[in-house]
Design a protein around this motif. Structure first.
Motif, PDB file in Angstrom:
ATOM      1  N   LYS A 151       0.857  -1.180   0.000  1.00  0.00           N
ATOM      2  CA  LYS A 151       0.000   0.000   0.000  1.00  0.00           C
ATOM      3  C   LYS A 151       0.898   1.236   0.000  1.00  0.00           C
ATOM      4  CE  LYS A 151      -3.426   2.212   2.983  1.00  0.00           C
ATOM      5  NZ  LYS A 151      -3.839   2.242   4.379  1.00  0.00           N
ATOM      6  N   VAL A 152       0.598   2.177  -0.859  1.00  0.00           N
ATOM      7  CA  VAL A 152       1.370   3.420  -0.920  1.00  0.00           C
ATOM      8  C   VAL A 152       0.394   4.586  -0.934  1.00  0.00           C
ATOM      9  CG1 VAL A 152       2.945   4.820  -2.305  1.00  0.00           C
ATOM     10  CG2 VAL A 152       3.279   2.383  -2.185  1.00  0.00           C
ATOM     11  N   HIS A 153       0.635   5.584  -0.099  1.00  0.00           N
ATOM     12  CA  HIS A 153      -0.206   6.771  -0.160  1.00  0.00           C
ATOM     13  C   HIS A 153       0.591   7.988   0.311  1.00  0.00           C
ATOM     14  CE1 HIS A 153      -0.676   5.286   3.989  1.00  0.00           C
ATOM     15  NE2 HIS A 153      -0.993   6.512   4.331  1.00  0.00           N
ATOM     16  N   LYS A 154       0.093   9.163  -0.036  1.00  0.00           N
ATOM     17  CA  LYS A 154       0.725  10.416   0.395  1.00  0.00           C
ATOM     18  C   LYS A 154       0.205  10.770   1.777  1.00  0.00           C
ATOM     19  CE  LYS A 154       2.949  11.620  -3.450  1.00  0.00           C
ATOM     20  NZ  LYS A 154       4.403  11.765  -3.519  1.00  0.00           N
ATOM     21  N   ILE A 155       1.098  11.302   2.584  1.00  0.00           N
ATOM     22  CA  ILE A 155       0.719  11.698   3.938  1.00  0.00           C
ATOM     23  C   ILE A 155       1.495  12.969   4.276  1.00  0.00           C
ATOM     24  CG2 ILE A 155       2.513  10.183   4.918  1.00  0.00           C
ATOM     25  CD1 ILE A 155       0.720   9.708   7.320  1.00  0.00           C
ATOM     26  N   VAL A 156       0.893  13.854   5.059  1.00  0.00           N
ATOM     27  CA  VAL A 156       1.595  15.077   5.465  1.00  0.00           C
ATOM     28  C   VAL A 156       2.129  14.884   6.879  1.00  0.00           C
ATOM     29  CG1 VAL A 156       1.397  17.552   5.891  1.00  0.00           C
ATOM     30  CG2 VAL A 156       0.158  16.517   3.971  1.00  0.00           C
ATOM     31  N   LYS A 157       3.445  15.003   7.025  1.00  0.00           N
ATOM     32  CA  LYS A 157       4.082  14.882   8.341  1.00  0.00           C
ATOM     33  C   LYS A 157       4.635  16.253   8.719  1.00  0.00           C
ATOM     34  CE  LYS A 157       4.913  11.156   9.951  1.00  0.00           C
ATOM     35  NZ  LYS A 157       4.117  10.222  10.788  1.00  0.00           N
ATOM     36  N   ASN A 158       4.024  16.892   9.711  1.00  0.00           N
ATOM     37  CA  ASN A 158       4.491  18.200  10.173  1.00  0.00           C
ATOM     38  C   ASN A 158       4.727  19.158   8.993  1.00  0.00           C
ATOM     39  OD1 ASN A 158       5.240  16.054  12.100  1.00  0.00           O
ATOM     40  ND2 ASN A 158       5.933  17.743  13.380  1.00  0.00           N
ATOM     41  N   GLY A 159       3.765  19.188   8.080  1.00  0.00           N
ATOM     42  CA  GLY A 159       3.848  20.144   6.975  1.00  0.00           C
ATOM     43  C   GLY A 159       4.584  19.647   5.749  1.00  0.00           C
ATOM     44  N   ILE A 160       5.170  18.455   5.801  1.00  0.00           N
ATOM     45  CA  ILE A 160       5.894  17.930   4.629  1.00  0.00           C
ATOM     46  C   ILE A 160       5.090  16.803   3.997  1.00  0.00           C
ATOM     47  CG2 ILE A 160       7.954  16.692   3.853  1.00  0.00           C
ATOM     48  CD1 ILE A 160       9.565  18.181   5.902  1.00  0.00           C
ATOM     49  N   THR A 161       4.753  16.961   2.735  1.00  0.00           N
ATOM     50  CA  THR A 161       4.066  15.880   2.021  1.00  0.00           C
ATOM     51  C   THR A 161       5.086  14.787   1.715  1.00  0.00           C
ATOM     52  OG1 THR A 161       2.563  17.453   1.005  1.00  0.00           O
ATOM     53  CG2 THR A 161       2.695  15.287  -0.008  1.00  0.00           C
ATOM     54  N   SER A 162       4.790  13.585   2.149  1.00  0.00           N
ATOM     55  CA  SER A 162       5.733  12.487   1.966  1.00  0.00           C
ATOM     56  C   SER A 162       4.978  11.236   1.551  1.00  0.00           C
ATOM     57  CB  SER A 162       6.517  12.251   3.261  1.00  0.00           C
ATOM     58  OG  SER A 162       5.639  12.146   4.356  1.00  0.00           O
ATOM     59  N   THR A 163       5.717  10.220   1.147  1.00  0.00           N
ATOM     60  CA  THR A 163       5.111   8.965   0.694  1.00  0.00           C
ATOM     61  C   THR A 163       5.224   7.919   1.790  1.00  0.00           C
ATOM     62  OG1 THR A 163       5.561   9.429  -1.628  1.00  0.00           O
ATOM     63  CG2 THR A 163       5.253   7.115  -1.030  1.00  0.00           C
ATOM     64  N   LYS A 164       4.097   7.313   2.144  1.00  0.00           N
ATOM     65  CA  LYS A 164       4.066   6.253   3.161  1.00  0.00           C
ATOM     66  C   LYS A 164       3.934   4.917   2.442  1.00  0.00           C
ATOM     67  CE  LYS A 164       3.803   4.695   7.396  1.00  0.00           C
ATOM     68  NZ  LYS A 164       4.558   3.506   6.997  1.00  0.00           N
ATOM     69  N   PHE A 165       4.867   4.027   2.716  1.00  0.00           N
ATOM     70  CA  PHE A 165       4.862   2.696   2.126  1.00  0.00           C
ATOM     71  C   PHE A 165       4.526   1.695   3.224  1.00  0.00           C
ATOM     72  CE2 PHE A 165       7.214  -1.291   1.342  1.00  0.00           C
ATOM     73  CZ  PHE A 165       6.684  -1.657   0.121  1.00  0.00           C
ATOM     74  N   ASP A 166       3.553   0.836   2.965  1.00  0.00           N
ATOM     75  CA  ASP A 166       3.163  -0.173   3.955  1.00  0.00           C
ATOM     76  C   ASP A 166       3.121  -1.548   3.343  1.00  0.00           C
ATOM     77  OD1 ASP A 166       2.608   0.699   6.669  1.00  0.00           O
ATOM     78  OD2 ASP A 166       1.151   2.051   5.765  1.00  0.00           O
ATOM     79  N   VAL A 167       3.577  -2.512   4.124  1.00  0.00           N
ATOM     80  CA  VAL A 167       3.395  -3.915   3.775  1.00  0.00           C
ATOM     81  C   VAL A 167       2.287  -4.429   4.686  1.00  0.00           C
ATOM     82  CG1 VAL A 167       4.459  -6.194   3.659  1.00  0.00           C
ATOM     83  CG2 VAL A 167       5.850  -4.161   3.224  1.00  0.00           C
ATOM     84  N   ILE A 168       1.165  -4.816   4.092  1.00  0.00           N
ATOM     85  CA  ILE A 168       0.056  -5.367   4.873  1.00  0.00           C
ATOM     86  C   ILE A 168       0.205  -6.882   4.815  1.00  0.00           C
ATOM     87  CG2 ILE A 168      -2.450  -5.408   5.207  1.00  0.00           C
ATOM     88  CD1 ILE A 168      -1.254  -2.577   5.229  1.00  0.00           C
TER      89      ILE A 168
END
Length: 276
Positions: free
Chosen positions: A47-64
């Motif tokens: 699973k890959v999605h964009k997430i904002v961490k403390n104002g920075i848009t970043s890519t979150k990669f997850d293995v389910i």
């Protein structure tokens, strides 16, 4: 020459690295296709999605992880991960014959994992990178637990997670055509963590063993910033440790971690550039 700089100001983990490589232009469909060459397709989803961490848009990669009727995401309170919910990829790999209380988890030995990677239809470069990283982790675990490398066992679910992170990173490094890797000194964080064997100091023993010979950066954050997998990436992949080097910046990628800090973005930043 194409340079990759690991700007690990908030530490480094397997999923942060893949997230950052994808964010910097790595192809997710290529990653999925190549990972299907491993005999693990029935055990996980990506699973890959964009997430904002403390104002920075970043890519979150997850293995389910699919395990029987249970789907263990990397935030599970399951026996093969830490007992708290925000630390995900600390696959501390034990060789002990512990009672699984009715769970059907098996172990995968270091030997099994090496064979799986060697027999897969992956490029020689991807195999070489992945096997070097696994060897670094296996040697550290063997050293900590007092067993030979070949006898080190990885909890099955942790092993699947590790294999995806490690082989996936190798796939993306090859795809992005990176010639040379440099890294910032590696912060480990501080405080204590709960793992299967009890309460341990940060960095965990395996992480510290992997970072032998690597410059560590002091950090006051009470959290485990760098995991064994992330530590192995820095130790094996980086040819040198330095401040941001002279280069013509081409791409920047941000890979999100699972933690959130009040005034500190928990991301790994990677910088791709050209150097004469």
């Amino acid at each position: 020459m194409k340079i990759l700089y690991l700007d690990c100001f908030s530490g480094i983990s397997g999923d942060m690295t893949i997230g950052a490589l994808l964010d910097a232009g790595g192809d997710f469909s290529h990653l999925q296709k190549e990972l299907q060459k491993l005999p693990l397709q029935d055990e996980y989803e990506l699973k890959v999605h964009k997430i904002v961490k403390n104002g920075i848009t970043s890519t979150k990669f997850d293995v389910i992880l699919k395990n029987g009727e249970h789907v263990h995401s990397r935030h599970g309170h399951s026996k093969h991960t830490h007992k708290h919910s925000h630390d995900h990829d600390h696959k501390h790999h034990h060789h002990d014959e512990d009672d699984h209380h009715g769970h059907t988890h098996h172990h995968r030995s270091y030997r099994d994992i090496v064979k799986m990677i060697q027999e897969a239809d992956l490029s020689e470069k991807v195999k070489s990178i992945a096997l070097s990283i696994f060897k670094k982790i296996g040697e550290a675990e063997g050293c900590i637990h007092g067993v030979p490398l070949e006898d080190v066992h990885f909890h099955e679910v942790g092993a699947v997670d590790s294999i995806i992170d490690i082989v996936g990173t190798a796939i993306l490094i090859e795809e992005l055509d990176i010639d040379y890797i440099k890294s910032a000194p590696v912060p480990t964080g501080s405080g204590k963590i709960h793992i299967d064997h009890g309460i341990y100091p940060v960095p965990a023993p395996a992480t510290l063993e992997i970072l032998r010979g690597v410059p560590i950066a002091q950090s006051d954050l009470k959290a485990e910033l760098t995991t064994p997998t992330g530590a192995a990436f820095a130790a094996v992949l980086a040819n040198e440790f330095c401040d941001l080097p002279s280069m013509k910046v081409m791409k920047v990628g941000y890979g999100a971690g699972t933690k959130t800090f009040p005034d500190h973005p928990n991301v790994l930043r990677i910088i791709l550039g050209e150097q004469a």
